[in-house]
Design a protein around this motif. Structure first.
Motif, PDB file in Angstrom:
ATOM      1  N   ARG A 229     -18.159 -35.297 -27.308  1.00  0.00           N
ATOM      2  CA  ARG A 229     -19.209 -36.011 -28.046  1.00  0.00           C
ATOM      3  C   ARG A 229     -18.867 -37.501 -28.183  1.00  0.00           C
ATOM      4  NH1 ARG A 229     -22.295 -31.947 -29.926  1.00  0.00           N
ATOM      5  NH2 ARG A 229     -20.990 -30.446 -28.902  1.00  0.00           N
ATOM      6  N   ALA A 232     -17.908 -38.595 -31.875  1.00  0.00           N
ATOM      7  CA  ALA A 232     -17.086 -37.697 -32.692  1.00  0.00           C
ATOM      8  C   ALA A 232     -16.240 -38.480 -33.698  1.00  0.00           C
ATOM      9  CB  ALA A 232     -16.192 -36.849 -31.791  1.00  0.00           C
ATOM     10  N   HIS A 233     -15.768 -39.637 -33.273  1.00  0.00           N
ATOM     11  CA  HIS A 233     -14.931 -40.449 -34.160  1.00  0.00           C
ATOM     12  C   HIS A 233     -15.683 -40.807 -35.446  1.00  0.00           C
ATOM     13  CE1 HIS A 233     -12.901 -44.068 -35.704  1.00  0.00           C
ATOM     14  NE2 HIS A 233     -11.806 -43.589 -35.136  1.00  0.00           N
ATOM     15  N   ILE A 235     -18.118 -39.241 -36.727  1.00  0.00           N
ATOM     16  CA  ILE A 235     -18.416 -38.035 -37.517  1.00  0.00           C
ATOM     17  C   ILE A 235     -17.200 -37.638 -38.352  1.00  0.00           C
ATOM     18  CG2 ILE A 235     -18.847 -35.554 -37.325  1.00  0.00           C
ATOM     19  CD1 ILE A 235     -20.769 -36.230 -35.001  1.00  0.00           C
ATOM     20  N   VAL A 236     -16.012 -37.643 -37.737  1.00  0.00           N
ATOM     21  CA  VAL A 236     -14.839 -37.167 -38.482  1.00  0.00           C
ATOM     22  C   VAL A 236     -14.348 -38.186 -39.524  1.00  0.00           C
ATOM     23  CG1 VAL A 236     -14.091 -35.660 -36.598  1.00  0.00           C
ATOM     24  CG2 VAL A 236     -13.114 -37.970 -36.788  1.00  0.00           C
ATOM     25  N   THR A 237     -14.800 -39.424 -39.409  1.00  0.00           N
ATOM     26  CA  THR A 237     -14.397 -40.415 -40.412  1.00  0.00           C
ATOM     27  C   THR A 237     -15.486 -40.627 -41.471  1.00  0.00           C
ATOM     28  OG1 THR A 237     -15.271 -42.193 -39.019  1.00  0.00           O
ATOM     29  CG2 THR A 237     -12.906 -41.723 -38.836  1.00  0.00           C
ATOM     30  N   GLY A 238     -16.618 -39.977 -41.298  1.00  0.00           N
ATOM     31  CA  GLY A 238     -17.709 -40.160 -42.255  1.00  0.00           C
ATOM     32  C   GLY A 238     -18.488 -41.439 -42.030  1.00  0.00           C
ATOM     33  N   HIS A 240     -20.599 -42.162 -39.541  1.00  0.00           N
ATOM     34  CA  HIS A 240     -21.955 -42.008 -39.012  1.00  0.00           C
ATOM     35  C   HIS A 240     -22.970 -41.856 -40.145  1.00  0.00           C
ATOM     36  CE1 HIS A 240     -25.411 -40.898 -36.732  1.00  0.00           C
ATOM     37  NE2 HIS A 240     -25.494 -39.724 -37.348  1.00  0.00           N
ATOM     38  N   TYR A 242     -26.280 -40.401 -41.276  1.00  0.00           N
ATOM     39  CA  TYR A 242     -27.354 -39.437 -41.054  1.00  0.00           C
ATOM     40  C   TYR A 242     -28.610 -39.944 -41.766  1.00  0.00           C
ATOM     41  CZ  TYR A 242     -23.763 -36.261 -39.331  1.00  0.00           C
ATOM     42  OH  TYR A 242     -22.765 -35.688 -38.584  1.00  0.00           O
ATOM     43  N   PHE A 412     -28.856 -36.454 -36.335  1.00  0.00           N
ATOM     44  CA  PHE A 412     -29.069 -35.830 -37.638  1.00  0.00           C
ATOM     45  C   PHE A 412     -28.462 -34.438 -37.715  1.00  0.00           C
ATOM     46  CE2 PHE A 412     -32.622 -33.041 -36.363  1.00  0.00           C
ATOM     47  CZ  PHE A 412     -33.073 -33.671 -35.221  1.00  0.00           C
TER      48      PHE A 412
ATOM     49  N   GLY B  87     -19.843 -40.345 -46.825  1.00  0.00           N
ATOM     50  CA  GLY B  87     -19.113 -39.373 -45.998  1.00  0.00           C
ATOM     51  C   GLY B  87     -19.254 -37.959 -46.524  1.00  0.00           C
ATOM     52  N   VAL B 127     -13.689 -38.448 -47.226  1.00  0.00           N
ATOM     53  CA  VAL B 127     -13.360 -38.482 -45.797  1.00  0.00           C
ATOM     54  C   VAL B 127     -13.136 -39.914 -45.312  1.00  0.00           C
ATOM     55  CG1 VAL B 127     -15.748 -38.573 -44.918  1.00  0.00           C
ATOM     56  CG2 VAL B 127     -13.975 -37.388 -43.587  1.00  0.00           C
ATOM     57  N   GLU B 128     -13.798 -40.868 -45.971  1.00  0.00           N
ATOM     58  CA  GLU B 128     -13.622 -42.273 -45.567  1.00  0.00           C
ATOM     59  C   GLU B 128     -12.208 -42.768 -45.865  1.00  0.00           C
ATOM     60  OE1 GLU B 128     -16.229 -41.205 -47.465  1.00  0.00           O
ATOM     61  OE2 GLU B 128     -18.082 -42.276 -46.966  1.00  0.00           O
ATOM     62  N   GLN B 140      -8.263 -35.006 -38.330  1.00  0.00           N
ATOM     63  CA  GLN B 140      -9.389 -35.688 -37.678  1.00  0.00           C
ATOM     64  C   GLN B 140      -9.214 -35.736 -36.169  1.00  0.00           C
ATOM     65  OE1 GLN B 140      -9.000 -39.253 -40.112  1.00  0.00           O
ATOM     66  NE2 GLN B 140     -11.059 -38.949 -40.937  1.00  0.00           N
ATOM     67  N   VAL B 144     -11.625 -34.053 -33.100  1.00  0.00           N
ATOM     68  CA  VAL B 144     -12.169 -34.748 -31.931  1.00  0.00           C
ATOM     69  C   VAL B 144     -11.701 -34.049 -30.657  1.00  0.00           C
ATOM     70  CG1 VAL B 144     -12.189 -36.901 -30.625  1.00  0.00           C
ATOM     71  CG2 VAL B 144     -12.315 -36.959 -33.132  1.00  0.00           C
ATOM     72  N   ASP B 147     -13.265 -30.728 -29.950  1.00  0.00           N
ATOM     73  CA  ASP B 147     -14.720 -30.755 -29.950  1.00  0.00           C
ATOM     74  C   ASP B 147     -15.256 -29.839 -31.057  1.00  0.00           C
ATOM     75  OD1 ASP B 147     -17.124 -31.701 -29.042  1.00  0.00           O
ATOM     76  OD2 ASP B 147     -17.333 -30.269 -27.408  1.00  0.00           O
ATOM     77  N   THR B 149     -16.964 -30.471 -33.617  1.00  0.00           N
ATOM     78  CA  THR B 149     -18.166 -30.913 -34.312  1.00  0.00           C
ATOM     79  C   THR B 149     -19.358 -30.602 -33.432  1.00  0.00           C
ATOM     80  OG1 THR B 149     -18.263 -33.108 -33.306  1.00  0.00           O
ATOM     81  CG2 THR B 149     -16.902 -32.881 -35.267  1.00  0.00           C
ATOM     82  N   THR B 155     -18.914 -31.421 -41.035  1.00  0.00           N
ATOM     83  CA  THR B 155     -17.557 -31.777 -40.615  1.00  0.00           C
ATOM     84  C   THR B 155     -16.714 -32.446 -41.708  1.00  0.00           C
ATOM     85  OG1 THR B 155     -18.361 -31.957 -38.350  1.00  0.00           O
ATOM     86  CG2 THR B 155     -16.225 -32.962 -38.827  1.00  0.00           C
ATOM     87  N   PRO B 156     -17.246 -33.457 -42.407  1.00  0.00           N
ATOM     88  CA  PRO B 156     -16.400 -34.061 -43.445  1.00  0.00           C
ATOM     89  C   PRO B 156     -15.890 -33.041 -44.456  1.00  0.00           C
ATOM     90  CG  PRO B 156     -18.304 -35.451 -43.017  1.00  0.00           C
ATOM     91  CD  PRO B 156     -18.530 -34.160 -42.267  1.00  0.00           C
TER      92      PRO B 156
END
Lengths: 718, 218
Positions: A229, A232-233, A235-238, A240, A242, A412, B87, B127-128, B140, B144, B147, B149, B155-156
Motif C-alpha cells: 500500500r 501505509a506509512h 496509516i500506521v502513524t495516524g 492520513h 479520513y 476512507f 489518529g 498513535v501520533e 508500526q 507496513v 501489509d 492494513t 489500524t491505529p
C-alpha cells in the motif's frame, strides 16, 4: 480457452455490463423554489414502500453512471510535472481494497518508471476523469486497462517527441526508467523534458488511442508483483486524514434529527430551544432537521434540546419475524411454477426454501462528510465509492449545475458496497449552507446501522430432480428480493429455469460485497449438498461429475486437495464442508472445518482452505489481503450477522448487538491463489466471499445431520 | 450573542447518561453498599465544574495540551475535535470497536469511554506519538512490512493495543496477541496480517496461520 494475441486489450470473458445498481437513494431536494419539498423518500423516510420509491431504486443512473466516461486525452489521465513528478489521475476510490497500489502499478508498468515515482490522485471530481463507481470488481478489468492505455499513450508521446528532437525513427528509441533513450547515440529525454517543450500542450491533448499497444504479461515488471500500500506509512502513524478527520477553518459540527422509526413523518417540532443556544445553527427543510455548532458536544446538546419536542406520525412497518412471508407476499404476482414439474415421474425430487437475512456492511468508519460553500460553489469531502454519483446527487439536491460541485474522496474507512450514496454529504451541505460555514457531519454507529442501506434479505426457492444416474435433470431456482447475481447454476444440469423476483423491501437496501451472489451461492451450494446426500454421493464427487467449467473445477480440486478432503471425509464425524462458485469472471472454492459445542451452543470455524483464481494476478499481496478479508467478512455473515427489526425500528444497531467477527473468531486460513497469466485479470474484491457461508453450512450439516437452510447458521434444537 | 441558556436534557442517550454519572456510577454498580456510600460522600464533597467549558490540561505524547472543554467531553473528542490529533478514530463511541485505543500510563484504553478531565495527570500516548523523529516503531514497521492494513481505520487502535502488549510482554505467544487484540474490530479482515505483524515486531517466529501459494497455470 482461446489464446489471445498478447497485445490485445484484455476483454472480460464475461458479461461486463450486468451490474445493476439497486441502491435506494434518499433523494433530498433542497431547491430554493421548492424549499419545503422533499422527494419521495424524504429526510430519513427510507421505507421503500411506495411505487415511486421502487422506481427510484432500480436502473442505472444516467450519464457516466456505473462505468463512467473515462479519460479521453493523455492530459486527462496523466499529469507530467516539469519538475519530474508524475501524477496519475483516476476517479476510482481507495477504501482498503487496493486500487491505489494496483493503479499505480498499471501506470508505472506502461510509463516504464518505478512504481514509487507514481503519485496517484484519486477521486477528486475537480481533477480526475470519471472512471465510474468503485464497485462490481470493476477496477481491475476496466480501470487498470484504462490507466495502462493512458500511460502507454504518454510513453508513445515521449518516443514521438524524442524522434522529432533527434530526427530518428521510432524503432531506434526505447523508454526505460522514465527516459527515452537513443541507445546508439547515448542521448536521453525525460517526461519532464517533454512537458517543458513547446509541443507539450498539443501532444498531451491528443486522444488516447483505443488500440494503443500494452505491455504483454510475460514482460511485466511492475504488474504481477507484490506492491504494498503506497500510504501505509501515513496509516500506521495516524497521519492520513479520513473523511471524519478532515477539518476546515471555521468548521462547525453537525447533527441530524432522525425519525424514531422507518416511515415516521415529522409533524411538528419546536426549534426554539436550540435556536436559543448561542452559536448554534438550526436548519429545517420539511422533514430535514439538523443543527450545527462550533463543538461536537454543543451540537449534540442542541439536538437533544429539540429532539424531545418533535411529534412524529408513524405507520405500521413489517418486522424481521415475518420478513420472509412479507417478501414472498409482495412479489407482485407470486412465484412462478416450476416448468419442469411432473416431467420426470420417477425422478427423485427435492424442494427447499432458503432464507438470507438483512445484514449490514458495518464499515469501521461510519459515513462522514465535510461541506463548504463558496459563492454558490460547493466542495464536499466524503467517504463514498461513487464520487461522480455523489456530485450528481448534490447537484440535484441543491439545483446546481454539476460543475459547481466538487466532491473529494480521501482514502476512507471501507465500504464493501455500502457507500454508493451521498446522503451524509447532502446533509452536511444543507447544514453548511444554513451556517455559512463549513460543516462536518459524522454519522454515529447507530445512524450507520439504521439509516445506511442493507444487504437485501432473500427468500430462495430451489427445486431439483435427480435422474437415475444421480445427476441433476431439472433445476428450478427463484430468488425473491435480493438479486440475480450468480443465480444461474454453473453445473451442467439437464434443464434449468432461474429467475429473480423483486419484492417490496421493508428496509432500505442496496449493494453489498458480491451483491446477491452471496445469497444465491449459499442457497445453491447448500442445496447441492442435500442433493448429494439424496444421491448418496460425496459432495465433492457430486459436484465434479456435473461441472464442466475448467476454471471452477480447478479451484475446487485445488481446495479439496490442499484440505485433504478425500482422506478427511472418511473420518468418523468429520465436521467439514465445501462449496464453490463463480462470479464476475473469477472462481472460488472453499473447504471449512468447524467445531460444534452443544452447551453453550456454538459453532467455531477452525480452518478454511480456499482456492481462488481471477486470471492474471496483478498484485499477489493485495490479492491475498482481499481473499483473507473476504473470508473473515464471510465468516460474520455465515455465523452471526443479522439485522433484527420490528415495526420500523432496528433492534440491534450497535456492535454490542450486531456481532461481527472478532480477532479470535478468525480461523486458520490456507489461501491458494491460482495465477492464470493467459487470462485477463478479473477483480477479486467480491467473489472470494461467496463460497464461505455455504462451506460452513455444509460442514454443520455433515457434523449434525441437520441441513442448514438459513443464514446465519444456527444449530438445530437437539 | 445571547447569554448561555440553562442546559436542559430532555432525554439521555446511554452515552450522555454514562458521561453524566462518569465512572462513579460504574464503580458504584460493581461495589458493595458501603463503598457506594463512600463514593457518594466523596462526590458530594467535590466541587462542581461545568456545564460550560473549563480549562483542562492533558499530557499527550509528552507535551502539555491546554484545552477549554465542557467537563463531559470524552478524551476521544478532546483529542479529535478540540485539538488536531485525529489518529485515534471513532468507530462506535460505545467501547465496542477499539478504533479509539490510546495508552493511558502505558495501558490501552478506549478513549471514547474516558472523560478528558479524568485523563488529566496521566501520560496519554496516541498513535501520533509513537514514531520518534520520523522513525517508525517496531510495531508500526511490522504493520507496513506485513501489509497489515487495508482501509486502515482500525489500524491505529491495533497499533496501540499491540504497543501496550509488547511493552508488558516483549515475547508474546500468538494467543496472547489474539487476547491483546480482542477489543479491536477490523471489518476489512486484516487480522491474520496483524497477528503476523505483532509476532514479527516481537521477533517471535510466526505461527502457521496462513498459507499462500501462487500457482502458475500456463
Amino acid at each position: 480457452m482461446k489464446a489471445r494475441p498478447p497485445t490485445a486489450l484484455p476483454q472480460p470473458d464475461y458479461e461486463a455490463p450486468d451490474y445493476e445498481e439497486r441502491v435506494g437513494r434518499v433523494g433530498y431536494d433542497f431547491g430554493l423554489s421548492r424549499r419545503s419539498f422533499v422527494k419521495v423518500l424524504g429526510a430519513g423516510l427510507l421505507v421503500a414502500a411506495s411505487v415511486p420509491a421502487l422506481a427510484q431504486e432500480s436502473g442505472r443512473r444516467g450519464r457516466g453512471g456505473f462505468f463512467g466516461s473515462g479519460a479521453r486525452t493523455v492530459a486527462a489521465r496523466i499529469h507530467l510535472g516539469a519538475d519530474g513528478t508524475i501524477t496519475v489521475l483516476s476517479g476510482k476510490v481507495e477504501a482498503g481494497q487496493g486500487a491505489r497500489a494496483e493503479l499505480s502499478q498499471a501506470a508505472a508498468e506502461e510509463l516504464r518508471i518505478p512504481v514509487s515515482r507514481v503519485q496517484m490522485l484519486l477521486a477528486d471530481t475537480g481533477e480526475v476523469p470519471d472512471d465510474g463507481m468503485t464497485a462490481g470488481s470493476m477496477t481491475t478489468p476496466r480501470s487498470v486497462p484504462a490507466v495502462r492505455r493512458g500511460a502507454a499513450a504518454a510513453r508513445n508521446l515521449l518516443i514521438q517527441f524524442a524522434c522529432r528532437q533527434w530526427q530518428v525513427k521510432p524503432h531506434t528509441v526505447t523508454v526505460r526508467d522514465g527516459q527515452a533513450v537513443d541507445a546508439a547515440r547515448k542521448r536521453s529525454l525525460t517526461y519532464a523534458d517533454l512537458v517543458k517543450s513547446n509541443e507539450a500542450a498539443t501532444l498531451l491533448a491528443q486522444a488516447i488511442p483505443r488500440d494503443v499497444e500494452l505491455t504483454p504479461v510475460k514482460e511485466w515488471k511492475v504488474l504481477g508483483t507484490p506492491v504494498l500500500r503506497p500510504n501505509a506509512h501515513d496509516i500506521v502513524t495516524g497521519a492520513h486524514c479520513y473523511p471524519s478527520d478532515i477539518t476546515r477553518p471555521g468548521m462547525l459540527y453537525g447533527k441530524i434529527l432522525r425519525p424514531p422509526a422507518y416511515g415516521a413523518r415529522l409533524v411538528s417540532i419546536n426549534l426554539a430551544p436550540a435556536k436559543g443556544m448561542s452559536g448554534v445553527v438550526v436548519a429545517r427543510d420539511d422533514q430535514f432537521v439538523g443543527v450545527a455548532a462550533a463543538t461536537s458536544f454543543r451540537a449534540e446538546k442542541a439536538l437533544v434540546a429539540i429532539a424531545g419536542t418533535a411529534r412524529w406520525e408513524t405507520t405500521p412497518q413489517p418486522s424481521s419475524r415475518e420478513l420472509f412471508d412479507y417478501l414472498k407476499q409482495n412479489t407482485g404476482g407470486g412465484a412462478p411454477q416450476n416448468p419442469f414439474a411432473g416431467q420426470l415421474a420417477e425422478a427423485r425430487i427435492l424442494r427447499r426454501t432458503y432464507h438470507v437475512p438483512y445484514i449490514q456492511h458495518a464499515p469501521l468508519e461510519p459515513r462522514a462528510a465535510v461541506a463548504e460553500w463558496s459563492d454558490d460553489r460547493l466542495t464536499v469531502w466524503t467517504g463514498s465509492q461513487n464520487p461522480f454519483g455523489c456530485r450528481r446527487e448534490l447537484a440535484q439536491a441543491f439545483h446546481l449545475p454539476e460543475d459547481r460541485v466538487r466532491v473529494i474522496i480521501p482514502d476512507f474507512g471501507a465500504g464493501f458496497g455500502g457507500k454508493h450514496t451521498a446522503e451524509c454529504a447532502v446533509e452536511a451541505a444543507r447544514l453548511a449552507r444554513a451556517a455559512g460555514r463549513p460543516v462536518s457531519l459524522r454519522w454515529t454507529r447507530a445512524e450507520e446501522f439504521t439509516w445506511a442501506y442493507f444487504r437485501p434479505a432473500a427468500a430462495i426457492q430451489a427445486e431439483a430432480a435427480l435422474d437415475a444416474h444421480g445427476r441433476i435433470a431439472t433445476w428450478f431456482f427463484i430468488n425473491i428480493n435480493s438479486g440475480p447475481n450468480a443465480m444461474d447454476t454453473p453445473y451442467a444440469v439437464g434443464k434449468k429455469h432461474c429467475r429473480f423476483l423483486p419484492s417490496k423491501p421493508p428496509l432500505r437496501q442496496g449493494s453489498y460485497r458480491a451483491l446477491a451472489a452471496t445469497a444465491n451461492n449459499f442457497a445453491r451450494e447448500v442445496f447441492l449438498d442435500e442433493l448429494a446426500a439424496l444421491a448418496g454421493a460425496d459432495p465433492l464427487d457430486f459436484r465434479l461429475a456435473q461441472l464442466d467449467n475448467p476454471r471452477l473445477r480447478a479451484v475446487l480440486e485445488k481446495a479439496a486437495a490442499e484440505f485433504r478432503w478425500r482422506e478427511r471425509i472418511k473420518e468418523k464425524g468429520a465436521a467439514i464442508g465445501l462449496a464453490c462458485g463463480t462470479e464476475k469472471g473469477s472462481c472460488v472454492a472453499a473447504c471449512a472445518e468447524v467445531e460444534i459445542s452443544r452447551a453453550p451452543k456454538k459453532i467455531r470455524v477452525r480452518r478454511v482452505c480456499q482456492a481462488f483464481e481471477c486470471g492474471a494476478i496483478l498484485n499477489p499481496a493485495n490479492l491475498l489481503s482481499q481473499v483473507q478479508g473476504a473470508i473473515t467478512m464471510g465468516l460474520g455473515a455465515a455465523l452471526r450477522e443479522e439485522i433484527r427489526f420490528a415495526n420500523g425500528k432496528i433492534l440491534n444497531p450497535s456492535f454490542a448487538e450486531y456481532l461481527v467477527p472478532r480477532f479470535d473468531d478468525v480461523p486458520e486460513m490456507d489461501v491458494h491463489l491460482l495465477d492464470r497469466p493467459d487470462l485477463p485479470p478479473a477483480g477479486a474484491g467480491e467473489t472470494p466471499i461467496i463460497a464461505l457461508a455455504p462451506a460452513i453450512a455444509n460442514a454443520v450439516f455433515r457434523a449434525t445431520g441437520a441441513p442448514v437452510r438459513a443464514l446465519p447458521v444456527r444449530l438445530a434444537e437437539a | 450573542m445571547k447569554k448561555p441558556e440553562p442546559e436542559v436534557f430532555g432525554a439521555h442517550s446511554r452515552r450522555t447518561f454514562l458521561k453524566s454519572l462518569g465512572t462513579v456510577a460504574v464503580t458504584a454498580a460493581a461495589s458493595r453498599a458501603q463503598s457506594v456510600a463512600a463514593e457518594l460522600e466523596k462526590v458530594n464533597g467535590e466541587q462542581t465544574v461545568g456545564p460550560g467549558p473549563v480549562p483542562v490540561t492533558l499530557n499527550v505524547n509528552g507535551k502539555p495540551l491546554k484545552l477549554q472543554l465542557e467537563p463531559r467531553v470524552t478524551l476521544l473528542d478532546a483529542l479529535r475535535n478540540y485539538s488536531s490529533l485525529t489518529g485515534a478514530k471513532e468507530g462506535c463511541d460505545r467501547a465496542a470497536c477499539g478504533a479509539c485505543t490510546v495508552l493511558l500510563d502505558n495501558l490501552p484504553i478506549y478513549a471514547c469511554q474516558k472523560l478528558a478531565i479524568e485523563a488529566q495527570g496521566h501520560e496519554i500516548t496516541t498513535v501520533e506519538g509513537l514514531a520518534k523523529n520520523g522513525r517508525l516503531t517496531k510495531v508500526q514497521e511490522a504493520f507496513v512490512a506485513k501489509d497489515a492494513t487495508m482501509c486502515g481505520y482500525c489500524t491505529p487502535g491495533f497499533v496501540m493495543s499491540l504497543t501496550a502488549l509488547l511493552q508488558k510482554n516483549p515475547q508474546p505467544s500468538a494467543d496472547e496477541v489474539r487476547h491483546a487484540c480482542a477489543g479491536n474490530l477490523c471489518r476489512c479482515g486484516t487480522q491474520p496480517r496483524v497477528l503476523e505483524a505483532a509476532l514479527q515486531a516481537a521477533g517471535v517466529a510466526a505461527a502457521r496461520t496462513t498459507h499462500t501459494e501462487v500457482m502458475d497455470y500456463a
